[in-house]
Design a protein around this motif. Sequence first.
Motif, PDB file in Angstrom:
ATOM      1  N   TYR A 171       0.736  -1.284   0.021  1.00 23.06           N
ATOM      2  CA  TYR A 171       0.026   0.143  -0.041  1.00 23.06           C
ATOM      3  C   TYR A 171       0.855   1.323  -0.002  1.00 23.06           C
ATOM      4  N   VAL A 172       2.051   1.136  -0.413  1.00 22.93           N
ATOM      5  CA  VAL A 172       2.953   2.363  -0.545  1.00 22.93           C
ATOM      6  C   VAL A 172       2.691   2.947  -1.934  1.00 22.93           C
ATOM      7  N   PRO A 173       2.320   4.246  -1.909  1.00 25.60           N
ATOM      8  CA  PRO A 173       2.183   4.838  -3.338  1.00 25.60           C
ATOM      9  C   PRO A 173       3.494   4.660  -4.372  1.00 25.60           C
ATOM     10  N   THR A 174       3.217   4.752  -5.541  1.00 27.98           N
ATOM     11  CA  THR A 174       4.607   4.441  -6.345  1.00 27.98           C
ATOM     12  C   THR A 174       5.527   5.498  -6.111  1.00 27.98           C
ATOM     13  N   GLY A 175       4.822   6.581  -5.891  1.00 28.29           N
ATOM     14  CA  GLY A 175       6.034   7.788  -5.810  1.00 28.29           C
ATOM     15  C   GLY A 175       6.555   7.978  -4.462  1.00 28.29           C
ATOM     16  N   ASP A 176       5.973   6.991  -3.549  1.00 26.67           N
ATOM     17  CA  ASP A 176       6.878   7.216  -2.157  1.00 26.67           C
ATOM     18  C   ASP A 176       7.709   5.932  -1.995  1.00 26.67           C
ATOM     19  N   VAL A 177       7.832   5.071  -2.894  1.00 29.88           N
ATOM     20  CA  VAL A 177       8.850   3.906  -2.597  1.00 29.88           C
ATOM     21  C   VAL A 177      10.299   4.368  -2.576  1.00 29.88           C
ATOM     22  N   ALA A 178      10.546   5.263  -3.355  1.00 31.85           N
ATOM     23  CA  ALA A 178      11.903   5.791  -3.332  1.00 31.85           C
ATOM     24  C   ALA A 178      12.352   6.541  -1.907  1.00 31.85           C
ATOM     25  N   LEU A 179      11.272   6.823  -1.080  1.00 36.14           N
ATOM     26  CA  LEU A 179      11.334   7.364   0.153  1.00 36.14           C
ATOM     27  C   LEU A 179      11.527   6.503   1.337  1.00 36.14           C
ATOM     28  N   LEU A 180      11.620   5.094   0.890  1.00 33.48           N
ATOM     29  CA  LEU A 180      11.422   4.011   2.337  1.00 33.48           C
ATOM     30  C   LEU A 180      12.621   3.777   2.413  1.00 33.48           C
ATOM     31  N   PRO A 181      12.817   3.427   3.820  1.00 37.39           N
ATOM     32  CA  PRO A 181      14.463   3.395   4.145  1.00 37.39           C
ATOM     33  C   PRO A 181      14.982   2.183   3.101  1.00 37.39           C
ATOM     34  N   PRO A 182      16.195   2.317   2.855  1.00 42.89           N
ATOM     35  CA  PRO A 182      17.171   1.378   1.940  1.00 42.89           C
ATOM     36  C   PRO A 182      16.631  -0.056   2.290  1.00 42.89           C
ATOM     37  N   GLU A 183      16.673  -0.316   3.589  1.00 47.40           N
ATOM     38  CA  GLU A 183      16.500  -1.896   3.827  1.00 47.40           C
ATOM     39  C   GLU A 183      15.225  -2.483   3.307  1.00 47.40           C
ATOM     40  N   ALA A 184      14.304  -1.675   3.198  1.00 42.43           N
ATOM     41  CA  ALA A 184      13.053  -2.228   2.226  1.00 42.43           C
ATOM     42  C   ALA A 184      13.245  -2.007   0.898  1.00 42.43           C
ATOM     43  N   ARG A 185      13.534  -0.754   0.523  1.00 38.00           N
ATOM     44  CA  ARG A 185      13.671  -0.278  -0.948  1.00 38.00           C
ATOM     45  C   ARG A 185      14.683  -1.093  -1.651  1.00 38.00           C
ATOM     46  N   ILE A 186      15.729  -1.447  -1.091  1.00 35.24           N
ATOM     47  CA  ILE A 186      16.702  -2.336  -1.579  1.00 35.24           C
ATOM     48  C   ILE A 186      16.557  -4.090  -1.508  1.00 35.24           C
ATOM     49  N   HIS A 187      16.261  -4.333  -0.531  1.00 38.83           N
ATOM     50  CA  HIS A 187      16.320  -5.715  -0.058  1.00 38.83           C
ATOM     51  C   HIS A 187      14.803  -6.319  -0.058  1.00 38.83           C
ATOM     52  N   GLU A 188      13.658  -5.854  -0.146  1.00 38.44           N
ATOM     53  CA  GLU A 188      12.603  -6.504  -0.147  1.00 38.44           C
ATOM     54  C   GLU A 188      11.960  -6.378  -1.449  1.00 38.44           C
ATOM     55  N   PRO A 189      11.235  -7.325  -1.816  1.00 41.05           N
ATOM     56  CA  PRO A 189      10.621  -7.025  -3.571  1.00 41.05           C
ATOM     57  C   PRO A 189       9.655  -5.965  -3.590  1.00 41.05           C
ATOM     58  N   ARG A 190       9.804  -5.409  -4.697  1.00 40.17           N
ATOM     59  CA  ARG A 190       9.023  -4.264  -4.899  1.00 40.17           C
ATOM     60  C   ARG A 190       7.374  -4.467  -5.132  1.00 40.17           C
ATOM     61  N   VAL A 191       7.228  -5.646  -5.521  1.00 38.02           N
ATOM     62  CA  VAL A 191       5.829  -6.274  -5.578  1.00 38.02           C
ATOM     63  C   VAL A 191       5.077  -6.088  -4.410  1.00 38.02           C
ATOM     64  N   ALA A 192       6.124  -6.329  -3.185  1.00 39.90           N
ATOM     65  CA  ALA A 192       5.251  -6.399  -1.899  1.00 39.90           C
ATOM     66  C   ALA A 192       5.331  -4.903  -1.244  1.00 39.90           C
ATOM     67  N   LEU A 193       5.668  -3.994  -1.964  1.00 38.09           N
ATOM     68  CA  LEU A 193       5.591  -2.907  -1.351  1.00 38.09           C
ATOM     69  C   LEU A 193       4.699  -1.782  -2.179  1.00 38.09           C
ATOM     70  N   ASP A 194       4.869  -1.728  -3.429  1.00 37.37           N
ATOM     71  CA  ASP A 194       4.235  -0.814  -4.503  1.00 37.37           C
ATOM     72  C   ASP A 194       2.843  -1.003  -4.693  1.00 37.37           C
ATOM     73  N   GLY A 195       1.867  -0.156  -4.102  1.00 38.54           N
ATOM     74  CA  GLY A 195       0.555  -0.153  -4.282  1.00 38.54           C
ATOM     75  C   GLY A 195       0.051   0.512  -5.407  1.00 38.54           C
ATOM     76  N   GLY A 196       0.867   1.108  -6.168  1.00 38.87           N
ATOM     77  CA  GLY A 196       0.284   1.990  -7.493  1.00 38.87           C
ATOM     78  C   GLY A 196       0.002   3.397  -7.060  1.00 38.87           C
ATOM     79  N   GLY A 197      -0.561   4.042  -7.864  1.00 33.70           N
ATOM     80  CA  GLY A 197      -0.740   5.662  -7.704  1.00 33.70           C
ATOM     81  C   GLY A 197      -0.956   6.053  -6.438  1.00 33.70           C
TER      82      GLY A 197
END
Length: 262
Positions: A171-197
Amino acid sequence: MQEFPPPLALSAIVTTLRAAGCVFAEDEAALLCSTADGPTELAAMVDRRAAGLPLEHVLGWAEFCGLRIAVDPGVFVPRRRTEFLVRQAAALAPERAVVVDLCCGSGALGAALTASLSGAELHAADVEPAAVRCARRNVGDRGTVHEGDLFAPLPRTLRGRVDVLLANVPYVPTGDVALLPPEARIHEPRVALDGGGDGLDVMRRVAAEAAGWLAPGGSLLVEASERQAARAEEALGGGGLIPRVVVSDELYATVVIGTRPR
């Protein structure tokens, strides 16, 4: 029992972790020391953690609802705030509940919920093969883990029978994924984070189909941010469910519940 290193060595580990930005360096050092199989493995674990790998991926497990959940590299790490969703689900579950855990990741939610219930039937599903392998280890003989997108891999015999539908969707908006901590942004699958617009794309897909899978009186539970709660309610209501929002100030958790009318 694993022995800790001498105080000076432990202090050096804490210093290394703190320099790498680990806020809870003392606690993390203790966990690493108690998990490592020896000095060589401990040094490697400290290096991986200092390089930014999530602590749970370094340890190979996360504590969730009192359980030790295996978490493999590349698999979404269950958050403590999500324990609130599991508690809400447990309060709604009838005897011998039929439980479905969508976007199950490590399988933590389904495993934790069914561990607290008697005679539950559990089905979990995830689109990520690595998550499915991990979830099968955690679910064990408590249920069945299916690989596929949302409801697609579930047995059709579950339609109209599900008492509790857990959907810890991204449920993270696509535009906010880049703002996540590196632990999540780099090491967790984007499909589990990115909830679309607006972060609710996957949630809307689940809400649109949920009523057909839920038993009369059964409930769908999803996690959202506080600012998404009203739109999430609309999504669940639009799917024919009766929505409500529950909040835990302690865990900073917002859960939206949609119940199929009886």
